[in-house]
Design a protein around this motif. Structure first.
Motif, PDB file in Angstrom:
ATOM      1  N   HIS A 208       7.527  38.817  67.153  1.00 30.24           N
ATOM      2  CA  HIS A 208       8.326  37.701  67.650  1.00 30.24           C
ATOM      3  C   HIS A 208       9.071  37.001  66.518  1.00 30.24           C
ATOM      4  N   ALA A 209       8.453  36.933  65.337  1.00 30.31           N
ATOM      5  CA  ALA A 209       9.144  36.355  64.183  1.00 30.31           C
ATOM      6  C   ALA A 209      10.401  37.162  63.863  1.00 30.31           C
ATOM      7  N   VAL A 210      10.300  38.490  63.950  1.00 31.27           N
ATOM      8  CA  VAL A 210      11.456  39.360  63.714  1.00 31.27           C
ATOM      9  C   VAL A 210      12.525  39.128  64.784  1.00 31.27           C
ATOM     10  N   LEU A 211      12.112  39.083  66.048  1.00 28.73           N
ATOM     11  CA  LEU A 211      13.066  38.902  67.146  1.00 28.73           C
ATOM     12  C   LEU A 211      13.765  37.543  67.061  1.00 28.73           C
ATOM     13  N   TYR A 212      13.005  36.500  66.732  1.00 30.80           N
ATOM     14  CA  TYR A 212      13.603  35.172  66.628  1.00 30.80           C
ATOM     15  C   TYR A 212      14.528  35.087  65.412  1.00 30.80           C
ATOM     16  N   GLY A 213      14.146  35.762  64.328  1.00 26.79           N
ATOM     17  CA  GLY A 213      15.011  35.812  63.160  1.00 26.79           C
ATOM     18  C   GLY A 213      16.310  36.537  63.454  1.00 26.79           C
ATOM     19  N   ALA A 214      16.212  37.634  64.204  1.00 25.43           N
ATOM     20  CA  ALA A 214      17.407  38.391  64.590  1.00 25.43           C
ATOM     21  C   ALA A 214      18.326  37.541  65.456  1.00 25.43           C
ATOM     22  N   THR A 215      17.749  36.806  66.398  1.00 27.62           N
ATOM     23  CA  THR A 215      18.538  35.935  67.273  1.00 27.62           C
ATOM     24  C   THR A 215      19.218  34.829  66.468  1.00 27.62           C
ATOM     25  N   ALA A 216      18.477  34.236  65.541  1.00 25.25           N
ATOM     26  CA  ALA A 216      19.046  33.189  64.693  1.00 25.25           C
ATOM     27  C   ALA A 216      20.194  33.732  63.855  1.00 25.25           C
ATOM     28  N   GLY A 217      20.054  34.989  63.398  1.00 24.18           N
ATOM     29  CA  GLY A 217      21.111  35.612  62.613  1.00 24.18           C
ATOM     30  C   GLY A 217      22.399  35.766  63.402  1.00 24.18           C
ATOM     31  N   TYR A 218      22.271  36.156  64.668  1.00 20.83           N
ATOM     32  CA  TYR A 218      23.467  36.268  65.508  1.00 20.83           C
ATOM     33  C   TYR A 218      24.113  34.895  65.724  1.00 20.83           C
ATOM     34  N   ALA A 219      23.285  33.867  65.907  1.00 20.29           N
ATOM     35  CA  ALA A 219      23.828  32.513  66.067  1.00 20.29           C
ATOM     36  C   ALA A 219      24.592  32.091  64.820  1.00 20.29           C
ATOM     37  N   LEU A 220      24.036  32.402  63.651  1.00 21.52           N
ATOM     38  CA  LEU A 220      24.677  32.054  62.380  1.00 21.52           C
ATOM     39  C   LEU A 220      26.046  32.710  62.258  1.00 21.52           C
ATOM     40  N   TRP A 221      26.102  34.031  62.473  1.00 26.12           N
ATOM     41  CA  TRP A 221      27.363  34.740  62.271  1.00 26.12           C
ATOM     42  C   TRP A 221      28.408  34.414  63.328  1.00 26.12           C
ATOM     43  N   ALA A 222      27.948  34.062  64.523  1.00 32.76           N
ATOM     44  CA  ALA A 222      28.902  33.660  65.560  1.00 32.76           C
ATOM     45  C   ALA A 222      29.678  32.419  65.144  1.00 32.76           C
ATOM     46  N   VAL A 223      29.038  31.571  64.342  1.00 35.73           N
ATOM     47  CA  VAL A 223      29.657  30.317  63.907  1.00 35.73           C
ATOM     48  C   VAL A 223      30.465  30.486  62.628  1.00 35.73           C
ATOM     49  N   ILE A 224      29.956  31.286  61.683  1.00 38.68           N
ATOM     50  CA  ILE A 224      30.545  31.250  60.339  1.00 38.68           C
ATOM     51  C   ILE A 224      31.428  32.439  59.965  1.00 38.68           C
ATOM     52  N   TYR A 225      31.548  33.455  60.826  1.00 33.74           N
ATOM     53  CA  TYR A 225      32.238  34.664  60.346  1.00 33.74           C
ATOM     54  C   TYR A 225      33.661  34.399  59.845  1.00 33.74           C
ATOM     55  N   PRO A 226      34.483  33.641  60.549  1.00 39.18           N
ATOM     56  CA  PRO A 226      35.837  33.383  60.012  1.00 39.18           C
ATOM     57  C   PRO A 226      35.802  32.672  58.649  1.00 39.18           C
ATOM     58  N   ILE A 227      34.845  31.758  58.475  1.00 40.51           N
ATOM     59  CA  ILE A 227      34.715  31.060  57.184  1.00 40.51           C
ATOM     60  C   ILE A 227      34.313  32.059  56.108  1.00 40.51           C
ATOM     61  N   ALA A 280      18.485  42.389  58.778  1.00 40.38           N
ATOM     62  CA  ALA A 280      18.373  41.558  57.576  1.00 40.38           C
ATOM     63  C   ALA A 280      17.698  40.227  57.874  1.00 40.38           C
ATOM     64  N   ASN A 281      18.108  39.570  58.961  1.00 43.24           N
ATOM     65  CA  ASN A 281      17.534  38.257  59.264  1.00 43.24           C
ATOM     66  C   ASN A 281      16.130  38.365  59.832  1.00 43.24           C
ATOM     67  N   GLY A 282      15.877  39.428  60.605  1.00 41.29           N
ATOM     68  CA  GLY A 282      14.514  39.656  61.059  1.00 41.29           C
ATOM     69  C   GLY A 282      13.588  39.884  59.881  1.00 41.29           C
ATOM     70  N   ALA A 283      14.054  40.661  58.893  1.00 42.68           N
ATOM     71  CA  ALA A 283      13.250  40.922  57.690  1.00 42.68           C
ATOM     72  C   ALA A 283      13.036  39.642  56.877  1.00 42.68           C
ATOM     73  N   THR A 284      14.051  38.780  56.846  1.00 42.13           N
ATOM     74  CA  THR A 284      13.935  37.518  56.100  1.00 42.13           C
ATOM     75  C   THR A 284      12.800  36.660  56.644  1.00 42.13           C
ATOM     76  N   PHE A 285      12.833  36.424  57.948  1.00 38.08           N
ATOM     77  CA  PHE A 285      11.811  35.554  58.540  1.00 38.08           C
ATOM     78  C   PHE A 285      10.440  36.223  58.570  1.00 38.08           C
ATOM     79  N   LEU A 286      10.419  37.536  58.750  1.00 34.52           N
ATOM     80  CA  LEU A 286       9.135  38.241  58.703  1.00 34.52           C
ATOM     81  C   LEU A 286       8.532  38.113  57.309  1.00 34.52           C
ATOM     82  N   GLY A 287       9.357  38.329  56.279  1.00 39.78           N
ATOM     83  CA  GLY A 287       8.881  38.201  54.905  1.00 39.78           C
ATOM     84  C   GLY A 287       8.367  36.803  54.621  1.00 39.78           C
ATOM     85  N   PHE A 288       9.108  35.790  55.087  1.00 41.86           N
ATOM     86  CA  PHE A 288       8.690  34.404  54.861  1.00 41.86           C
ATOM     87  C   PHE A 288       7.392  34.084  55.587  1.00 41.86           C
ATOM     88  N   GLU A 289       7.333  34.415  56.872  1.00 36.29           N
ATOM     89  CA  GLU A 289       6.153  34.063  57.662  1.00 36.29           C
ATOM     90  C   GLU A 289       4.902  34.781  57.151  1.00 36.29           C
TER      91      GLU A 289
END
Length: 297
Positions: A208-227, A280-289
């Motif tokens: 679940h940490a991986v899945l939530y990290g993956a979801t958060a990653g999509y939210a991040l890129w949806a907002v910042i990709y043009p920037i 990448a984001n799933g691995a980030t949160f998995l590594g942290f948790e």
């Protein structure tokens, strides 16, 4: 070991996991973002060209800089995030609104904590990503820099601190916006599971940490990709008109890109980013948790 040191250590583990998983996708994204229009027909064309012309190791070009630097960056992110969460939880407790477990933090508090984490991270991530992008986009035939330390030395010698921090304003905008959304999404998903199942954070499954990290990653890129596209172009641009500078500022970059390619200019390279993001984001949160649980066991 203090809580802050544990957070920083666990964040470093998450950052290194992010780089090792995401670097091959990142170099394809950067090449597509910064190449002249028509250079690549798509993600596979770009990746195939890198493999054919530069070999498989090219997908890890410039990895030393992010492996060390992004490890520090993610460490800072999580350190500031967790400190801010504890601060807000303490205030909530003092006001009779809940305990210190983090379950009671509001969306606004989590957003602010994420913005602060992004701004703190941006101080380091700006020059780290600048050097990485220079190395990722240089030609093997006309090599300007022989590794990250040579790049930093040459850029600093010619352009000073301002050269190292090229594109810093756009970087801070990207980090504050992106990480505010990123950590808000992840923490709300974690809160939801803790509340629904009546469990502690450390009882949430790694899957679940991986899945939530993956979801958060999509939210991040949806907002910042043009920037991010603007940042990549500025950080690969010349340092002055005499060295081939195309853009006078971030606003000028947006104007020129829009005139040349319209909305497509701001979505080029999105494919590899969307593929990279969950891993990448799933691995980030998995590594942290996982590192955090180990350190607190």
């Amino acid at each position: 070991m203090s809580k802050t040191v544990k957070d920083l250590t666990a964040g470093t583990a998450g950052g290194m996991a992010q780089v090792l998983v995401g670097q091959p996708f990142d170099i394809v994204k950067v090449r597509m973002q910064t190449a002249p229009t028509g250079t690549y027909n798509g993600m596979m064309h770009c990746a195939g060209g890198i493999l054919k012309n530069e070999g498989p190791l090219a997908f890890y070009k410039g990895t030393l800089t992010p492996l060390l630097g992004i490890g520090v960056c993610v460490s800072i992110q999580f350190g500031v995030l967790e400190y801010s969460k504890r601060y807000f939880a303490g205030r909530n407790l003092a006001n009779g609104k809940g305990g210190m477990g983090g379950k009671d933090l509001s969306a606004g508090q989590l957003l602010v904590a994420g913005v602060l984490a992004g701004l703190a991270n941006g101080v380091v991530s700006g020059p780290v990503e600048h050097i990485r992008i220079r190395l990722q986009t240089q030609s093997d035939k006309n090599r300007l820099y022989n590794g990250p330390f040579d790049a930093m030395k040459k850029i600093y010698s010619a352009h000073g601190v301002a050269g190292i921090y090229k594109g810093q304003g756009v970087t801070l905008l990207r980090e504050a916006t992106g990480y505010g959304v990123y950590f808000l999404a992840y923490e709300k998903l974690m809160q939801r599971e803790m509340a629904q199942k009546g469990i502690k954070r450390e009882e949430i499954s790694p899957t679940h940490a991986v899945l939530y990290g993956a979801t958060a990653g999509y939210a991040l890129w949806a907002v910042i990709y043009p920037i991010d596209m603007v940042k990549s172009r500025i950080q690969t641009d010349g340092f002055s008109p005499s060295t081939g500078q195309k853009y006078k500022s971030a606003v000028d970059c947006v104007r020129i890109a829009w005139r040349a390619d319209g909305i497509r200019a701001f979505t080029r390279g999105l494919g590899p980013t969307l593929i990279r993001s969950p891993f990448a984001n799933g691995a980030t949160f998995l590594g942290f948790e996982m590192a955090n649980r180990l350190l607190n066991s």
